[in-house]
Design an enzyme around this catalytic site. Structure first.
Site, short mmCIF file in Angstrom:
data_model
loop_
_atom_site.label_atom_id
_atom_site.label_comp_id
_atom_site.label_asym_id
_atom_site.label_seq_id
_atom_site.Cartn_x
_atom_site.Cartn_y
_atom_site.Cartn_z
CG HIS A 1 -1.95 -1.13 1.13
ND1 HIS A 1 -2.76 -1.41 0.05
CD2 HIS A 1 -2.18 -2.12 2.04
CE1 HIS A 1 -3.47 -2.51 0.31
NE2 HIS A 1 -3.13 -2.96 1.49
CG ASP B 1 -5.15 -6.20 -0.67
OD1 ASP B 1 -5.24 -7.16 0.12
OD2 ASP B 1 -5.12 -5.02 -0.28
#
Ligand SMILES: [Zn+2]
Length: 487
Positions: free
Chosen positions: A298, A349
């Site tokens: 991220h 993800d």
């Protein structure tokens, strides 16, 4: 010994023979050899692979007739390297599309996470295998040939370890082997529910580990000798979920890549500053010798100086555009990352999409909406004025370190992973060859990749996978069972 079978292209586009793993030479009318070659696309490319499934020779400007004379497998469309999916929680595929109703007045990452935990608590080992197999097959069709599994769903539903503590991890290995995708398995250090907590919440009981557990798991997975497509690293769930001392003892002895969730949420950044006096990426850079083994997943909420420190270290930022959009995380400063020279990779993800073209599209579009400008990822002052090409080149290069691979791409010494582009796909009709990637990313809908090679084997051919029917049935059954009690 050359055993390839030559097949002539026809009007329908993609053609693969029945030579399977025995085919040792490929020829493509065009192939992406990457920015390092001085020119991204090369014409008339012959690629040779060795018996263990790695490229052993790459030659350009080889006429088709010469390739046929050498009994190469002749492909009907351009060839791309496979793409590493640098961040995956396979079990969350069971949740894709099923968290899109507001249950609380304010719905954000944290309320999503509570619902995700309810699903996590419901999944058995066999159900995980079924979900992961379906996911990995979809990832192949979406152009990924390797997946980094950030794996924290370890224990039985009541929190007790299975007789073999790696029971759930082996389900992921089995799924990857069944489908034929490469796998970097990353057992996760997960020991507390927040910066000032000493234990996990009850609904996190399946995740509990310490550094010694993770190191032992990593060593057992690394010893797995079933295939050159499986390797291991370690992961730290996040700075909030692991103590500084545990992170230190894990990192000191870990082999392979080190992945960590970092700065995904502003609330997490604020709490980190409150407790440590430092922002999360700052804290990592000051307390650990970051290098190319480190994968900062991220890294959404970062300052310019944090970006520059990551770039200097050689660590990689793993961006997960569709998940970050789905969860309302925020957008990162893409051009700052690119211009600093940071290694970048992408991950799907939570798997709300399973196609890297969608990830790159959304990554760029998020920036355009935010900055009210176009072609944010491109660099007109360099040879990289094509947005999709610059993104693809950076993501293809960055994924190698995330997967613990020394080399990646259509280059000698790299694993023979490749995707055949169907030139008859609607989005590519009439498109000049040099604009192929532009149209693949920015003209949709995209067609699945029907011919995908991993480690020298065609794992999908002509849109078919040998186990697709049984995998879909098992996934359907698993979903019904998982969702029986979820409403
Ligand atoms: Zn994640």
């Amino acid at each position: 010994m050359e055993t390839g079978v030559s097949v002539s292209p026809t009007d329908s586009g993609i053609h693969v023979d029945t030579g399977g793993a025995a085919t040792r030479r490929l020829w493509a009318p065009m192939a992406w050899l990457g920015a390092g070659s001085g020119q991204s696309w090369e014409s008339n490319v012959l690629l040779e692979m060795d018996a263990s499934g790695f490229w052993s020779n790459v030659a350009t400007q080889v006429p088709r007739e010469e390739a046929q004379r050498q009994r190469c497998q002749v492909l009907g469309g351009p060839l791309l390297p496979g793409v590493v999916n640098a961040h995956s929680h396979a079990f969350q595929r069971a949740f894709a599309g099923l968290a899109e109703r507001r249950e609380t007045e304010h719905d954000d990452f944290w309320s999503w996470r509570d619902r995700m935990y309810r699903v996590a608590l419901a999944i058995s080992p066999q159900q995980l295998k079924a979900v992961a197999s379906q996911l990995y097959l979809e990832l192949l069709r979406g152009g990924y040939t390797h997946v980094c599994e950030f794996h924290y769903l370890h224990h039985a539903a009541d929190g007790t370890p299975y007789d073999d503590p790696l029971t759930m991890a082996w389900m992921l290995v089995e799924a990857a082997q069944e489908v034929g995708i490469g796998l970097t398995l990353l057992p996760v250090l997960y020991e507390r529910s927040g910066f000032t907590a000493s234990t996990l919440r009850d609904d996190q009981r399946r995740f509990a580990t310490d550094a010694a557990w993770v190191l032992q798991a990593q060593q057992r997975i690394a010893q797995y000798a079933g295939s050159p497509t499986v390797n291991a690293g370690v992961a730290i769930h996040s700075l909030r979920a692991a103590s500084p001392a545990s992170i230190r003892s894990l990192v000191d002895d870990a082999q392979g890549p080190i992945h960590v969730h970092v700065a995904e949420q502003t609330g997490e950044v604020d709490e980190c500053v409150k407790v440590t006096g430092l922002r999360p990426v700052e804290w990592l850079a000051q307390h650990h010798a970051l290098d190319s083994r480190w994968q900062l997943v991220h890294a959404t909420h970062v300052t310019q100086s944090e970006i520059e420190s990551v770039a200097r270290s050689g660590a990689c930022a793993v961006i997960c555009p569709t998940t970050e959009a789905n969860l309302g995380d925020g957008t990162t400063e893409l051009s700052a990352w690119l211009n600093a020279g940071t290694a970048l990779a992408i991950g799907s993800d939570s798997h709300v999409t399973r196609d890297w073209r969608e990830e790159l599209r959304l990554l760029e579009y998020g920036q355009r909406l935010q900055h009210r400008a176009r072609n944010i990822a491109a660099s007109p002052t360099s040879a990289q004025s094509a947005t999709a090409e610059r993104l693809f080149a950076r993501m293809a290069a960055g994924g190698a370190a995330a997967a613990g691979q020394q080399r990646w791409g259509l280059t000698v010494g790299a694993r023979a992973d490749a995707l055949v582009i169907n030139p008859s796909e609607q989005a590519l009709l009439g498109v000049p060859q040099s604009r192929t990637l532009d149209a693949m990313v920015f003209s949709s809908p995209s067609q699945s990749f029907s011919d995908v090679m991993v480690a020298g084997k065609w794992v999908a051919r002509g849109g078919m996978h040998s186990a697709q029917g049984s995998i879909a049935n098992a996934f359907d059954d698993a979903m019904r069972a998982i969702w029986t009690d979820q409403g």
